[in-house]
Design an enzyme around this catalytic site. Structure first.
Site, PDB file in Angstrom:
ATOM      1  CG  ASP A  51      -1.833   1.183   1.287  1.00 18.03           C
ATOM      2  OD1 ASP A  51      -2.139   1.729   0.216  1.00 18.03           O
ATOM      3  OD2 ASP A  51      -2.251   1.566   2.390  1.00 18.03           O
ATOM      4  CG  ASP A  89      -3.736   5.113  -3.899  1.00 20.74           C
ATOM      5  OD1 ASP A  89      -2.727   4.631  -3.378  1.00 20.74           O
ATOM      6  OD2 ASP A  89      -4.874   4.923  -3.456  1.00 20.74           O
TER       7      ASP A  89
END
Length: 450
Positions: free
Chosen positions: A92, A308
């Site tokens: 992440d 992202d």
């Protein structure tokens, strides 16, 4: 397991203040990444939660499936402890700590619907493992000073609450992290470094669900608590990472270190932002610039452009989305659209690359991101194509003005984030984003890019 948020918050205190510049010679290392499977609606649900909570060299091979019809969550295998044990963790770029489920956790998943063997971390089983007490420097730096009531015997606790209601709590420990280091001949050899990470004693919400459970999360955020920052601070790697994610075959690669081949252009990261924000200037469709309000891409509160790895699809402000759709289908007025679990889909026989236009995103410093029809459309059955762009105006109120470039648009590129390191754009301390084709041969080095 739900995707961790781009803006996960350490509940006990504020941002870190310790410096984390890489020093000395840094090595090159490797992580292989996989991807979890799911259904077509899972991507939107996962992205919705994520948007609402607003996201030397080491190679991290990634694993899993890479289609928008999956949940779009990547994970990798790491080794921790002495002797080393295997852990599967989500990758992440939007969260800041590495944590794994701890032996003291009563309700942590023991099995995973992904077919992976889960492992509970036990500091006592590792000869190099140790608890981090609340009076140690890492804890003080994390929480901006000594915690009230702290004594030498008390652990440094952490608590992370995610926007979808999931959470993790536990305490920090230090131990050896095992990874593969790339040598000069391009081969890998085992390497290790001591890192501080969370030992999760309680998971809430979807993090405690065994259906698609993993051992934990590895955060590549910009905070000094992230594994990348710690390795850079120890002089093990440069504080730069790149990733290339594969939609067709699944998985991909995470590389830590400078990219020297192929030659790349850079665009600066917006400073003092919690996410990887960049300055988007304009968008072309088929070589023609869209006529959009001049302020539409300005960076500000709940505005701007974020890249992202934790978001599967791409979300655009409503006016941008509508203008792109009009331009993309301008020569195909006869197409009939179908709603498939809230995706805009249509039947088409033939090559979409031959009949639909290329979309180009123009960023600051003359950096262009070309997105081809096979990038922004995805197949969802025989001759059925769906649009990977989403109307941000129909999403959460917090994200209506943002451009959020997710995996499915940037998967065909290798995106390199240089986080506060020297040499990114010619000036020490500057941060930049590099984009280049995944199909190109990629070379990383411990030295500055050249």
């Amino acid at each position: 397991m739900a995707r961790p948020p781009a803006a996960a918050v350490l509940l006990l205190s504020a941002v870190l203040t310790a410096a984390s510049a890489a020093r000395g010679a840094a090595a090159t290392g490797v992580f292989h990444v996989r991807r979890k499977a799911g259904d077509i609606g899972a991507s939107r649900a996962h992205d919705g939660n994520r948007r609402g909570r607003l996201l030397a060299a080491a190679d991290i091979p990634l694993g899993g499936l890479g289609l928008p019809t999956d949940t779009g969550l990547y994970y990798t295998e790491i080794g921790i402890g002495t002797p080393s044990k295997r852990y599967y963790v989500q990758v992440d770029t939007g969260s800041d700590i590495l944590w794994v489920n701890c032996i003291s956790c009563d309700r942590c998943p023991r099995k995973s619907g992904l077919g992976l063997e889960l492992t509970l971390y036990d500091p006592k089983d590792s000869s190099t493992g140790s608890m981090v007490s609340c009076d140690q420097g890492f804890c003080s730096a994390t929480y901006g000073g000594l915690l009230p009531g702290c004594t030498t015997s008390l652990p440094c606790e952490y608590s992370v609450m995610y926007g979808d209601g999931s959470s993790t709590t536990g305490f920090f420990v230090s131990d050896l992290l095992q990874f593969d280091q790339v040598s000069g001949d391009g081969r890998t050899r085992p390497a290790n470094s001591t890192v501080t990470f969370g030992c999760g004693s309680q998971q809430g919400g979807d993090l405690g669900n065994s259906n698609q459970a993993l051992d934990g999360i590895i955060g590549f955020g910009q905070s000094n608590t992230s594994m990348l920052s710690q390795l850079a601070s120890a002089g093990k790697v440069k504080k730069i990472f790149s990733h290339c994610l594969d939609t067709k075959n699944g998985g991909g690669i995470f590389a830590i270190g400078n990219v020297v081949q192929p030659k790349v252009k850079t665009t600066p990261l917006v400073p003092n932002m919690p996410h990887y924000n960049v300055n988007l200037k304009s968008i072309d469709v088929g070589g023609t610039a869209l006529q959009l309000p001049t302020h539409i891409f300005d960076t500000g509160e709940k505005k701007g452009t974020i890249i992202d790895s934790g978001t599967t699809l791409t979300y655009l402000p409503e006016i941008v989305y509508k203008e792109i759709m009009v331009a993309v289908f301008a020569k195909h007025q006869d197409i009939t659209f179908h709603n498939v679990q809230d995706f805009l889909c249509f039947q088409y026989v033939g090559s979409v690359d031959d009949e639909f236009p290329k979309i180009t995103f123009h960023f600051e410093n003359d950096l262009s991101l070309n997105v081809y029809p096979h990038d922004y459309f995805f197949e969802n059955g025989d001759n059925l194509y769906c649009v990977g762009f989403q109307n941000g105006g129909l999403q959460s109120k917090d994200g209506k003005g943002m451009v959020l470039l997710g995996d499915y648009v940037t998967l065909g590129l290798f995106g390199t984030r240089c986080c506060g390191c020297a040499g990114c754009s010619g000036k020490p301390g500057n941060s930049a984003l590099w984009l280049f084709s995944c199909s190109a041969a990629v070379t990383t080095t411990n030295d500055q890019a050249r």
